[in-house]
Design an enzyme around this catalytic site. Sequence first.
Site, short mmCIF file in Angstrom:
data_model
loop_
_atom_site.label_atom_id
_atom_site.label_comp_id
_atom_site.label_asym_id
_atom_site.label_seq_id
_atom_site.Cartn_x
_atom_site.Cartn_y
_atom_site.Cartn_z
N ASP A 182 -1.92 -1.16 -3.67
CA ASP A 182 -2.26 -0.42 -4.89
C ASP A 182 -1.17 -0.57 -5.95
OD1 ASP A 182 -0.28 1.41 -3.93
OD2 ASP A 182 -1.82 2.33 -2.66
N ASP A 195 0.85 -1.20 0.00
CA ASP A 195 0.00 0.00 0.00
C ASP A 195 0.88 1.24 0.00
OD1 ASP A 195 -1.84 1.99 0.49
OD2 ASP A 195 -2.09 1.47 2.62
N ASP A 218 -4.01 3.91 2.82
CA ASP A 218 -5.43 3.65 3.10
C ASP A 218 -5.68 2.21 3.55
OD1 ASP A 218 -5.10 2.26 0.78
OD2 ASP A 218 -6.74 3.21 -0.32
N HIS A 242 -4.36 -17.21 -4.67
CA HIS A 242 -5.18 -16.46 -3.72
C HIS A 242 -6.40 -17.25 -3.24
CE1 HIS A 242 -7.02 -16.14 -7.60
NE2 HIS A 242 -8.12 -15.66 -7.05
N ASP A 243 -6.62 -18.44 -3.78
CA ASP A 243 -7.77 -19.26 -3.37
C ASP A 243 -7.35 -20.44 -2.49
OD1 ASP A 243 -9.53 -17.73 -4.92
OD2 ASP A 243 -9.24 -19.00 -6.69
N GLU A 283 -7.85 -21.00 -16.08
CA GLU A 283 -8.21 -21.66 -14.82
C GLU A 283 -9.30 -22.68 -15.16
OE1 GLU A 283 -9.73 -20.70 -10.28
OE2 GLU A 283 -10.75 -19.83 -12.00
N ASP A 318 -10.04 -16.54 -15.78
CA ASP A 318 -10.81 -17.03 -14.64
C ASP A 318 -11.86 -18.07 -15.08
OD1 ASP A 318 -11.35 -16.39 -11.74
OD2 ASP A 318 -13.35 -15.99 -12.52
N ASP A 370 -5.90 -10.52 -15.16
CA ASP A 370 -6.93 -11.52 -14.92
C ASP A 370 -8.10 -11.20 -15.84
OD1 ASP A 370 -8.26 -13.62 -13.39
OD2 ASP A 370 -6.91 -13.03 -11.76
C1 NOJ Z 1 -11.78 -18.14 -9.45
C2 NOJ Z 1 -11.01 -17.07 -8.73
O1 NOJ Z 1 -9.68 -17.48 -8.60
C3 NOJ Z 1 -11.70 -16.86 -7.41
O2 NOJ Z 1 -10.96 -16.04 -6.53
C4 NOJ Z 1 -13.06 -16.27 -7.68
O3 NOJ Z 1 -13.79 -16.19 -6.48
C5 NOJ Z 1 -13.85 -17.15 -8.68
N1 NOJ Z 1 -13.06 -17.63 -9.77
C6 NOJ Z 1 -14.98 -16.35 -9.25
O4 NOJ Z 1 -14.49 -15.37 -10.12
#
Ligand code: NOJ
Length: 548
Positions: free
Chosen positions: A29, A21, A25, A316-317, A242, A200, A98
């Site tokens: 960014d 950041d 905030d 990130h998932d 993905e 995605d 993305d």
């Molecule tokens: C896959 C993404 O990696 C995830 O973070 C997102 O919640 C879902 N697709 C929906 O876009």
Amino acid sequence: METKWWHKSTVYQIYPRSFNDSSGDGIGDIKGIIEKLDYLSLLGIDVIWLSPVYESPNDDNGYDISDYYTIHEEYGTMEDMERLIKEAADRNIKIIMDLVINHTSDEHPWFMESKKSTDNPYRDFYIWRDGRGDNLPPNDIQSVFSGPAWEFDEASGQYYFHLFSKKQPDLNLHNETVRHHLYDMMKFWLDKGIGGFRMDVIDLIGKEIDHGIVGNGPKLHHYLQEMHEKVLAGYDVMTVGETPSATTDMAKLYTGPGRNELDMVFTFEHMSLDEVKGKGKWELKPLDLVELKVMFCKWQTNLHQHGWNSLYWNNHDQPRIVSRWGNDQEFRIESAKMLATVLHLMQGTPYVYQGEEIGMTNIRFESIDEYKDIETLNLFKEKIKEGKDASDVMASIYAKGRDNARTPMQWDASQHAGFTGGTPWIPVNSNHHSINVNSAVEDPNSIFHHYRKLIAMRKEMDTIVHGKFELINGDHPEVFAYTRKLGNEVILVIANFYGRHPDFILPDALSFERAEQLISNYPDSPVDPKHVQLRPYEALVFKLCGVK
Ligand code: NOJ
């Protein structure tokens, strides 16, 4: 196979909200990313995959886009984005964005129009259906984020389809006008000089809802070929899809040479090996290493010369790999290096998720109120409603929740880990006092320098890029070992996946004159790979000379 630039590249994923950041905030960014480009350059990566920075109400942290052509003001401006592309290019780093085209935000003007009436010209941009009477939705498909995948719209008396949150209505890609709008948008970004796209849940765009088909619809490959012809063919870029439902046969269709679809896809098969089969991501079982080896071997072998792999442990998932399949306490450093070694020396393009390169770990917030992720919050509500014990639900969240990967990047030992001068949008992991970039860069034996070496090795050794993969002692329950062969060069990887001291004996068939050590994760590692007793999480890599 002709070598493409992305065959030798390593990709670094940035989740912008949590990276750096610059404005104070509490939210990362684009200027913050620019400040850290020299750090990424030192690591040696070639490509940055930027999770979404577009305009969005942030129901799913940017995966719900309300304007594909605008940068969200939290992240900066279009000028900042253009500067990022340029400053990255100055360091030979490409930016891939993305591409979220399975759905938009419900606040996207297309959806707002679509909702207005059944005869609105935008109605067919989304998936609207009548219910089944008695207040039943059109069918029983469930949303990934809990509850039915249909939302009722009072005004028109119809339901719209959303595979993710109800603020993420699915686009209707069968509508040619929708596809063409999306292609124009892709060209807009490519013309700004980006290096490609991470797509995605791209395996969902051919869905046939009336036939209950969600992933891998009959027209999926047709649409991807069309996208290639209309957009991608005009640019020297990389694409990664993905594809949660992909098998190796499907991956060959997506990525096979001459198919003109995608360059590589993300498999999810290894990511579900610690789940009870058929019970979804929250029901856990211990990892069976033999299953993991068989799975990787299948992808390595089936795609060799018939496609291309993406290699990843984290994004990130997913929870942090060192907490998931390593040991984030006593052997954090050894196990993080071991996991990196096993992954980076396979065939494919490796992905490093921010913080993985310093061995960042999972988070355990005491209270559900500290969690931010919509998937986690919905799960908690749903399970409590079903009468589940809160501590059991929290145990699943600790193990698999997506916020594990989303706590701020740990730059230094100061307050909020140097991520922000303000209050971070999600708390920083308190272990940043010892786990942070500053100390990792200074320490030549850190996880960071191990990643740096692996990334550099890929650039120097064609065997890592093109060599044939072969599993060794595949049924050994604790050791993951393989070779990569190209011409007369053989690389041997031996990795102990657990905290014990297993013996490992090389098969006689692998005979050679001399072994040269390439990388390892203990200072005084053995020089002869024929028979070793491995230490906890030990990883050894040799180049074998004079192979018969
Ligand atoms: C896959 C993404 O990696 C995830 O973070 C997102 O919640 C879902 N697709 C929906 O876009």
